[in-house]
Design a protein around this motif. Sequence first.
Motif, PDB file in Angstrom:
ATOM      1  N   PHE A  45     -29.089 -19.132 -26.985  1.00 26.94           N
ATOM      2  CA  PHE A  45     -27.674 -18.929 -26.658  1.00 26.94           C
ATOM      3  C   PHE A  45     -26.821 -18.826 -27.917  1.00 26.94           C
ATOM      4  CE2 PHE A  45     -23.607 -21.244 -26.234  1.00 26.94           C
ATOM      5  CZ  PHE A  45     -22.905 -20.280 -25.525  1.00 26.94           C
ATOM      6  N   LEU A  46     -27.030 -19.754 -28.855  1.00 30.66           N
ATOM      7  CA  LEU A  46     -26.204 -19.758 -30.060  1.00 30.66           C
ATOM      8  C   LEU A  46     -26.490 -18.539 -30.936  1.00 30.66           C
ATOM      9  CD1 LEU A  46     -26.327 -23.549 -31.003  1.00 30.66           C
ATOM     10  CD2 LEU A  46     -24.449 -22.286 -29.923  1.00 30.66           C
ATOM     11  N   LEU A  47     -27.760 -18.157 -31.060  1.00 30.50           N
ATOM     12  CA  LEU A  47     -28.106 -16.981 -31.866  1.00 30.50           C
ATOM     13  C   LEU A  47     -27.574 -15.706 -31.226  1.00 30.50           C
ATOM     14  CD1 LEU A  47     -31.781 -17.858 -32.917  1.00 30.50           C
ATOM     15  CD2 LEU A  47     -29.758 -17.813 -34.385  1.00 30.50           C
ATOM     16  N   ALA A  48     -27.719 -15.583 -29.911  1.00 31.42           N
ATOM     17  CA  ALA A  48     -27.274 -14.376 -29.217  1.00 31.42           C
ATOM     18  C   ALA A  48     -25.757 -14.246 -29.230  1.00 31.42           C
ATOM     19  CB  ALA A  48     -27.787 -14.382 -27.782  1.00 31.42           C
ATOM     20  N   SER A  49     -25.061 -15.376 -29.157  1.00 33.24           N
ATOM     21  CA  SER A  49     -23.599 -15.331 -29.074  1.00 33.24           C
ATOM     22  C   SER A  49     -22.928 -15.189 -30.434  1.00 33.24           C
ATOM     23  CB  SER A  49     -23.077 -16.594 -28.382  1.00 33.24           C
ATOM     24  OG  SER A  49     -23.437 -17.751 -29.113  1.00 33.24           O
ATOM     25  N   THR A  50     -23.662 -15.434 -31.512  1.00 35.36           N
ATOM     26  CA  THR A  50     -23.056 -15.357 -32.850  1.00 35.36           C
ATOM     27  C   THR A  50     -23.637 -14.244 -33.709  1.00 35.36           C
ATOM     28  OG1 THR A  50     -24.634 -17.024 -33.684  1.00 35.36           O
ATOM     29  CG2 THR A  50     -22.519 -17.824 -32.857  1.00 35.36           C
ATOM     30  N   SER A  51     -24.668 -13.566 -33.232  1.00 32.20           N
ATOM     31  CA  SER A  51     -25.308 -12.538 -34.068  1.00 32.20           C
ATOM     32  C   SER A  51     -24.430 -11.296 -34.215  1.00 32.20           C
ATOM     33  CB  SER A  51     -26.671 -12.158 -33.472  1.00 32.20           C
ATOM     34  OG  SER A  51     -26.515 -11.664 -32.152  1.00 32.20           O
ATOM     35  N   ARG A  52     -23.679 -10.985 -33.184  1.00 33.03           N
ATOM     36  CA  ARG A  52     -22.804  -9.806 -33.217  1.00 33.03           C
ATOM     37  C   ARG A  52     -21.373 -10.241 -32.898  1.00 33.03           C
ATOM     38  NH1 ARG A  52     -26.288  -5.145 -29.966  1.00 33.03           N
ATOM     39  NH2 ARG A  52     -28.103  -5.121 -31.380  1.00 33.03           N
ATOM     40  N   ARG A  53     -20.708 -10.750 -33.900  1.00 29.10           N
ATOM     41  CA  ARG A  53     -19.340 -11.219 -33.717  1.00 29.10           C
ATOM     42  C   ARG A  53     -18.387 -10.027 -33.757  1.00 29.10           C
ATOM     43  NH1 ARG A  53     -19.139 -16.711 -34.484  1.00 29.10           N
ATOM     44  NH2 ARG A  53     -16.906 -16.674 -34.940  1.00 29.10           N
ATOM     45  N   LEU A  63     -17.462 -18.507 -25.487  1.00 29.71           N
ATOM     46  CA  LEU A  63     -17.944 -19.835 -25.083  1.00 29.71           C
ATOM     47  C   LEU A  63     -18.496 -20.609 -26.272  1.00 29.71           C
ATOM     48  CD1 LEU A  63     -18.572 -21.926 -22.940  1.00 29.71           C
ATOM     49  CD2 LEU A  63     -20.716 -20.706 -22.455  1.00 29.71           C
ATOM     50  N   SER A  64     -19.280 -19.934 -27.124  1.00 27.69           N
ATOM     51  CA  SER A  64     -19.848 -20.612 -28.289  1.00 27.69           C
ATOM     52  C   SER A  64     -18.756 -21.038 -29.262  1.00 27.69           C
ATOM     53  CB  SER A  64     -20.858 -19.704 -28.989  1.00 27.69           C
ATOM     54  OG  SER A  64     -20.230 -18.564 -29.556  1.00 27.69           O
ATOM     55  N   GLU A  65     -17.743 -20.180 -29.467  1.00 24.01           N
ATOM     56  CA  GLU A  65     -16.637 -20.532 -30.359  1.00 24.01           C
ATOM     57  C   GLU A  65     -15.840 -21.707 -29.792  1.00 24.01           C
ATOM     58  OE1 GLU A  65     -14.438 -16.958 -30.855  1.00 24.01           O
ATOM     59  OE2 GLU A  65     -15.840 -16.100 -32.335  1.00 24.01           O
ATOM     60  N   MET A  66     -15.675 -21.739 -28.474  1.00 23.13           N
ATOM     61  CA  MET A  66     -14.965 -22.842 -27.844  1.00 23.13           C
ATOM     62  C   MET A  66     -15.737 -24.157 -28.041  1.00 23.13           C
ATOM     63  SD  MET A  66     -13.967 -23.391 -23.820  1.00 23.13           S
ATOM     64  CE  MET A  66     -15.693 -23.736 -23.431  1.00 23.13           C
ATOM     65  N   LEU A  67     -17.062 -24.103 -27.884  1.00 21.59           N
ATOM     66  CA  LEU A  67     -17.881 -25.297 -28.071  1.00 21.59           C
ATOM     67  C   LEU A  67     -17.850 -25.757 -29.521  1.00 21.59           C
ATOM     68  CD1 LEU A  67     -20.972 -24.370 -25.842  1.00 21.59           C
ATOM     69  CD2 LEU A  67     -19.244 -26.115 -25.372  1.00 21.59           C
ATOM     70  N   TYR A  68     -17.948 -24.808 -30.462  1.00 24.45           N
ATOM     71  CA  TYR A  68     -17.867 -25.143 -31.887  1.00 24.45           C
ATOM     72  C   TYR A  68     -16.545 -25.856 -32.192  1.00 24.45           C
ATOM     73  CZ  TYR A  68     -21.960 -22.667 -33.776  1.00 24.45           C
ATOM     74  OH  TYR A  68     -23.227 -22.275 -34.104  1.00 24.45           O
ATOM     75  N   GLU A  69     -15.445 -25.274 -31.734  1.00 21.78           N
ATOM     76  CA  GLU A  69     -14.123 -25.828 -32.025  1.00 21.78           C
ATOM     77  C   GLU A  69     -13.939 -27.176 -31.330  1.00 21.78           C
ATOM     78  OE1 GLU A  69     -10.653 -25.976 -34.073  1.00 21.78           O
ATOM     79  OE2 GLU A  69     -12.262 -24.472 -34.220  1.00 21.78           O
ATOM     80  N   PHE A  70     -14.459 -27.291 -30.129  1.00 23.45           N
ATOM     81  CA  PHE A  70     -14.344 -28.538 -29.371  1.00 23.45           C
ATOM     82  C   PHE A  70     -15.025 -29.686 -30.101  1.00 23.45           C
ATOM     83  CE2 PHE A  70     -16.187 -31.405 -26.130  1.00 23.45           C
ATOM     84  CZ  PHE A  70     -15.011 -31.884 -25.571  1.00 23.45           C
ATOM     85  N   PHE A  94     -24.847 -32.936 -29.097  1.00 19.39           N
ATOM     86  CA  PHE A  94     -24.001 -32.564 -27.963  1.00 19.39           C
ATOM     87  C   PHE A  94     -24.650 -31.462 -27.134  1.00 19.39           C
ATOM     88  CE2 PHE A  94     -20.751 -29.673 -26.266  1.00 19.39           C
ATOM     89  CZ  PHE A  94     -20.095 -30.520 -25.387  1.00 19.39           C
ATOM     90  N   MET A  95     -25.140 -30.424 -27.792  1.00 16.62           N
ATOM     91  CA  MET A  95     -25.738 -29.298 -27.080  1.00 16.62           C
ATOM     92  C   MET A  95     -27.046 -29.711 -26.400  1.00 16.62           C
ATOM     93  SD  MET A  95     -23.723 -26.740 -27.166  1.00 16.62           S
ATOM     94  CE  MET A  95     -24.864 -25.534 -26.494  1.00 16.62           C
ATOM     95  N   PHE A  96     -27.842 -30.542 -27.069  1.00 16.02           N
ATOM     96  CA  PHE A  96     -29.104 -30.975 -26.463  1.00 16.02           C
ATOM     97  C   PHE A  96     -28.839 -31.771 -25.193  1.00 16.02           C
ATOM     98  CE2 PHE A  96     -32.530 -33.984 -25.759  1.00 16.02           C
ATOM     99  CZ  PHE A  96     -33.655 -33.181 -25.863  1.00 16.02           C
TER     100      PHE A  96
END
Length: 251
Positions: A45-53, A63-70, A94-96
């Motif tokens: 999930f993290l690789l797929a959501s951040t590979s092509r910003r 969603l990944s940016e929201m989780l990072y910021e949270f 947290f993610m685990f």
Amino acid sequence: MADPNKVDPIHQFALTDIVSFGEGGLSFTNSALFMVLTVGVTCIFLLASTSRRSIVPSRAQALSEMLYEFVANMVRDSAGKEGMKFFPFVFSLFMFVLIANLFGMFPFFFSVTSHIIVTFALAMLVILTVIIYGVWRNGFRFLKLFVPAGVPAYVLPIVVPIEVVSFLSRPVSLSVRLFANILAGHITLKVFAGFVVTMGSLGLLGWLGALLPLVMTVAITALEFLVAALQAYVFAVLTCLYLNDAIHPSH
């Protein structure tokens, strides 16, 4: 007649061997499988959501940016700017916990956080990190953690043992809180679902009587999704607070 294993609320937590390396030897269990799947799904999930910003983010990127910021705000608020060096550690925990909790909500899946040995291992990882970093960064000043500021000297023989016991109880409370909430929620959910199955086998009147347990099952399922996310948040927040003690051991 319904299979007893299908309505037994405890059966869902049973460990089963998937691959066994000899009798009494190492084995790869359903718990190990879902821990691997939890790590795998998180990484994918993290690789797929951040590979092509992109400027206009996709749903996965948002969603990944929201989780990072949270989690970043959580770390900064609890442990200060210096605590941001632990952001990867806290975010991974947290993610685990979050993904493992959510996995347990799906039928025929296994909830690894319903086993005390898993949650205790995570809690010990946190506490050992606090102790090792606290001693490495502060030396003997780390012991100030057990001596509250402003306490008269004649009270210290009473206060210090209490602070030590409180610190040593942290991995227990951290692990039991997560384990107990997940375990109790899944048992409650399985009990009400079992009522639906049992009463439904009694015919038309049984199905009418099963409406209330069915409604309760749906309501508890929604509540358990909330609990799954909330317990991941609580675990991460407490981790940040304990790490703050390693960074700033004086009260």
